[in-house]
Design an enzyme around this catalytic site. Sequence first.
Site, PDB file in Angstrom:
ATOM      1  N   ASP A  12       0.911  -1.185  -0.006  1.00 22.89           N
ATOM      2  CA  ASP A  12      -0.011  -0.158   0.021  1.00 22.89           C
ATOM      3  C   ASP A  12       0.993   1.230  -0.328  1.00 22.89           C
ATOM      4  O   ASP A  12       1.037   1.931   0.835  1.00 22.89           O
ATOM      5  CB  ASP A  12      -0.948  -0.060   0.956  1.00 22.89           C
ATOM      6  CG  ASP A  12      -1.926  -1.173   1.057  1.00 22.89           C
ATOM      7  OD1 ASP A  12      -2.619  -1.335  -0.108  1.00 22.89           O
ATOM      8  OD2 ASP A  12      -2.251  -1.983   2.008  1.00 22.89           O
ATOM      9  N   LYS A  33       0.294  -7.606  -3.722  1.00 26.83           N
ATOM     10  CA  LYS A  33      -0.938  -7.036  -4.374  1.00 26.83           C
ATOM     11  C   LYS A  33      -0.685  -5.501  -4.403  1.00 26.83           C
ATOM     12  O   LYS A  33      -0.231  -4.653  -3.734  1.00 26.83           O
ATOM     13  CB  LYS A  33      -1.962  -7.010  -3.131  1.00 26.83           C
ATOM     14  CG  LYS A  33      -3.393  -6.369  -3.334  1.00 26.83           C
ATOM     15  CD  LYS A  33      -4.518  -6.499  -2.273  1.00 26.83           C
ATOM     16  CE  LYS A  33      -4.620  -5.641  -1.219  1.00 26.83           C
ATOM     17  NZ  LYS A  33      -5.189  -4.258  -1.645  1.00 26.83           N
ATOM     18  N   ASP A  60      -5.104  -5.338  -7.877  1.00 25.81           N
ATOM     19  CA  ASP A  60      -6.444  -4.866  -7.205  1.00 25.81           C
ATOM     20  C   ASP A  60      -6.901  -3.984  -7.763  1.00 25.81           C
ATOM     21  O   ASP A  60      -7.015  -2.548  -6.555  1.00 25.81           O
ATOM     22  CB  ASP A  60      -6.189  -4.931  -5.492  1.00 25.81           C
ATOM     23  CG  ASP A  60      -7.644  -4.780  -4.902  1.00 25.81           C
ATOM     24  OD1 ASP A  60      -8.373  -5.298  -5.188  1.00 25.81           O
ATOM     25  OD2 ASP A  60      -7.241  -4.531  -3.485  1.00 25.81           O
ATOM     26  N   LEU A  61      -7.563  -3.558  -8.838  1.00 25.83           N
ATOM     27  CA  LEU A  61      -8.052  -2.303  -9.349  1.00 25.83           C
ATOM     28  C   LEU A  61      -9.813  -2.277  -9.133  1.00 25.83           C
ATOM     29  O   LEU A  61     -10.112  -1.159  -9.428  1.00 25.83           O
ATOM     30  CB  LEU A  61      -7.794  -2.061 -10.862  1.00 25.83           C
ATOM     31  CG  LEU A  61      -6.105  -2.045 -11.068  1.00 25.83           C
ATOM     32  CD1 LEU A  61      -6.231  -1.920 -12.303  1.00 25.83           C
ATOM     33  CD2 LEU A  61      -5.461  -0.856 -10.166  1.00 25.83           C
ATOM     34  N   ILE A  66     -20.153  -0.148 -16.503  1.00 21.43           N
ATOM     35  CA  ILE A  66     -21.152  -0.998 -17.099  1.00 21.43           C
ATOM     36  C   ILE A  66     -20.100  -1.876 -17.783  1.00 21.43           C
ATOM     37  O   ILE A  66     -18.900  -2.082 -17.741  1.00 21.43           O
ATOM     38  CB  ILE A  66     -21.716   0.008 -18.349  1.00 21.43           C
ATOM     39  CG1 ILE A  66     -20.690   0.778 -19.194  1.00 21.43           C
ATOM     40  CG2 ILE A  66     -22.799   0.968 -17.598  1.00 21.43           C
ATOM     41  CD1 ILE A  66     -21.218   1.056 -20.411  1.00 21.43           C
ATOM     42  N   PRO A  67     -20.962  -3.132 -18.209  1.00 17.93           N
ATOM     43  CA  PRO A  67     -20.052  -4.224 -18.657  1.00 17.93           C
ATOM     44  C   PRO A  67     -18.984  -3.923 -19.697  1.00 17.93           C
ATOM     45  O   PRO A  67     -17.811  -4.447 -19.607  1.00 17.93           O
ATOM     46  CB  PRO A  67     -21.309  -5.414 -19.194  1.00 17.93           C
ATOM     47  CG  PRO A  67     -22.540  -4.959 -18.502  1.00 17.93           C
ATOM     48  CD  PRO A  67     -22.249  -3.271 -18.078  1.00 17.93           C
ATOM     49  N   ASN A  68     -19.423  -3.183 -20.706  1.00 11.23           N
ATOM     50  CA  ASN A  68     -18.568  -2.754 -21.817  1.00 11.23           C
ATOM     51  C   ASN A  68     -17.349  -2.338 -21.364  1.00 11.23           C
ATOM     52  O   ASN A  68     -16.286  -2.490 -21.831  1.00 11.23           O
ATOM     53  CB  ASN A  68     -19.506  -2.035 -22.981  1.00 11.23           C
ATOM     54  CG  ASN A  68     -18.547  -2.197 -24.378  1.00 11.23           C
ATOM     55  OD1 ASN A  68     -18.298  -3.181 -24.691  1.00 11.23           O
ATOM     56  ND2 ASN A  68     -18.572  -1.060 -24.884  1.00 11.23           N
ATOM     57  N   THR A  69     -17.421  -1.200 -20.682  1.00  9.79           N
ATOM     58  CA  THR A  69     -16.286  -0.362 -20.060  1.00  9.79           C
ATOM     59  C   THR A  69     -15.388  -1.336 -19.195  1.00  9.79           C
ATOM     60  O   THR A  69     -14.357  -1.331 -19.110  1.00  9.79           O
ATOM     61  CB  THR A  69     -16.836   0.861 -19.215  1.00  9.79           C
ATOM     62  OG1 THR A  69     -17.719   1.484 -20.183  1.00  9.79           O
ATOM     63  CG2 THR A  69     -15.669   1.449 -18.902  1.00  9.79           C
ATOM     64  N   THR A 124     -15.287  -3.397   3.885  1.00  7.65           N
ATOM     65  CA  THR A 124     -15.512  -3.412   5.458  1.00  7.65           C
ATOM     66  C   THR A 124     -15.514  -1.858   5.786  1.00  7.65           C
ATOM     67  O   THR A 124     -16.017  -1.745   6.997  1.00  7.65           O
ATOM     68  CB  THR A 124     -14.019  -4.085   6.202  1.00  7.65           C
ATOM     69  OG1 THR A 124     -12.928  -3.589   5.290  1.00  7.65           O
ATOM     70  CG2 THR A 124     -14.052  -5.473   5.968  1.00  7.65           C
ATOM     71  N   ARG A 185      -3.962 -10.344  11.290  1.00  8.06           N
ATOM     72  CA  ARG A 185      -2.954  -9.824  12.526  1.00  8.06           C
ATOM     73  C   ARG A 185      -2.359 -11.062  13.143  1.00  8.06           C
ATOM     74  O   ARG A 185      -3.253 -11.898  13.800  1.00  8.06           O
ATOM     75  CB  ARG A 185      -3.300  -8.730  13.296  1.00  8.06           C
ATOM     76  CG  ARG A 185      -3.844  -7.543  12.921  1.00  8.06           C
ATOM     77  CD  ARG A 185      -2.536  -6.829  12.327  1.00  8.06           C
ATOM     78  NE  ARG A 185      -2.788  -5.526  11.435  1.00  8.06           N
ATOM     79  CZ  ARG A 185      -2.768  -5.339  10.160  1.00  8.06           C
ATOM     80  NH1 ARG A 185      -2.920  -6.388   9.476  1.00  8.06           N
ATOM     81  NH2 ARG A 185      -3.175  -4.068   9.782  1.00  8.06           N
ATOM     82  N   GLY A 214      -0.684  -6.884   5.067  1.00 13.79           N
ATOM     83  CA  GLY A 214       0.056  -5.393   4.724  1.00 13.79           C
ATOM     84  C   GLY A 214       1.291  -5.278   5.641  1.00 13.79           C
ATOM     85  O   GLY A 214       2.276  -5.932   5.765  1.00 13.79           O
TER      86      GLY A 214
HETATM   87  O1  C5P Z   1      -1.850  -3.417   6.489  1.00 12.09           O
HETATM   88  P1  C5P Z   1      -2.910  -4.459   6.307  1.00 12.09           P
HETATM   89  O2  C5P Z   1      -2.662  -5.818   6.773  1.00 12.09           O
HETATM   90  O3  C5P Z   1      -4.165  -3.787   7.104  1.00 12.09           O
HETATM   91  O4  C5P Z   1      -3.478  -4.426   4.892  1.00 12.09           O
HETATM   92  C1  C5P Z   1      -4.610  -5.111   4.414  1.00 12.09           C
HETATM   93  C2  C5P Z   1      -4.833  -4.914   2.940  1.00 12.09           C
HETATM   94  O5  C5P Z   1      -5.891  -5.177   2.497  1.00 12.09           O
HETATM   95  C3  C5P Z   1      -4.853  -3.385   2.417  1.00 12.09           C
HETATM   96  O6  C5P Z   1      -4.428  -3.392   1.036  1.00 12.09           O
HETATM   97  C4  C5P Z   1      -6.234  -3.087   2.566  1.00 12.09           C
HETATM   98  O7  C5P Z   1      -6.590  -1.888   1.709  1.00 12.09           O
HETATM   99  C5  C5P Z   1      -6.852  -4.246   2.040  1.00 12.09           C
HETATM  100  N1  C5P Z   1      -8.154  -4.543   2.642  1.00 12.09           N
HETATM  101  C6  C5P Z   1      -8.881  -4.531   3.948  1.00 12.09           C
HETATM  102  N2  C5P Z   1      -9.821  -4.779   4.086  1.00 12.09           N
HETATM  103  C7  C5P Z   1     -10.900  -4.892   3.229  1.00 12.09           C
HETATM  104  C8  C5P Z   1     -10.482  -5.060   1.652  1.00 12.09           C
HETATM  105  C9  C5P Z   1      -9.176  -4.799   1.553  1.00 12.09           C
HETATM  106  O8  C5P Z   1      -7.948  -4.322   4.645  1.00 12.09           O
HETATM  107  N3  C5P Z   1     -12.235  -5.188   3.401  1.00 12.09           N
END
Ligand code: C5P
Length: 234
Positions: A12, A33, A60-61, A66-69, A124, A185, A214
């Site tokens: 990130d 990612k 992760d974009l 819309i479907p075509n785009t 989330t 975590r 992350g």
């Molecule tokens: O640093 P950390 O472990 O919190 O990073 C978690 C990654 O997962 C980040 O890229 C965050 O944007 C992503 N993420 C998240 N919760 C989500 C979807 C994606 O923490 N619901």
Amino acid sequence: MDFKNKIIVAIDTIDSDNALRLTKIIPDVGAFKLGLEYFCANGPEGIKLISDTGVKIFLDLKFHDIPNTVAGAIKAILNLQPYMITVHTSGGYDMLRKANEIVTEYCHLKSIKRPLILGVSVLTSIDKNDFSYLGIEGTVEDQVIRLAKLAKDAGLDGLVSSAKELKIIRKEIGKDLLLVTPGIRPIGGEINDQKRIVTPSQAINDGANFLVIGRPITASKDPRKSLDDISKEI
Ligand code: C5P
């Protein structure tokens, strides 16, 4: 058993040098990612810079249009040969089907490996209050299950979901979708801004196929050791 290939390291940052540094220290993870902020800052060239090191890319974009785009955007990134890509399941059945079709067609045409298409369920950051604005009935869990079924019906490969919903998704959907889970975590680690966290081993026990991690790795003084410790814990 080695669980490092189940760990996706979330980069990130917009800093491609830092991303490159991590690919050298921990090349043996499941994937790296790279999301919207990295892509907007560094473009396709920045993605290529990382994938040229030989690591797999989870691009992760989170497409939603819309479907075509969406199909056009996906086609444009397929040449980068990502390992995984994401679309918002709330884009609806036709958008998801079209995404799936274009991936199959284009990868066949160019003889490149098909990426896994993951559906994003409920972010989330969304809560019950947002649901009432959006006119969505029921709980967040109800909506996640609805979207998981939609992802499965549209033929997606997997779903991104919170670790707290893993068990219920597995119960309702079975083994048909790969489940990719952030909010992980290790025991005793910093929680940062994550609220509903789960340990790596618990997420795997609850049915996750991949863990998105992350800061416990990227912000560590010793990313190599942090990764190895997490793998051992699992
Ligand atoms: O640093 P950390 O472990 O919190 O990073 C978690 C990654 O997962 C980040 O890229 C965050 O944007 C992503 N993420 C998240 N919760 C989500 C979807 C994606 O923490 N619901």
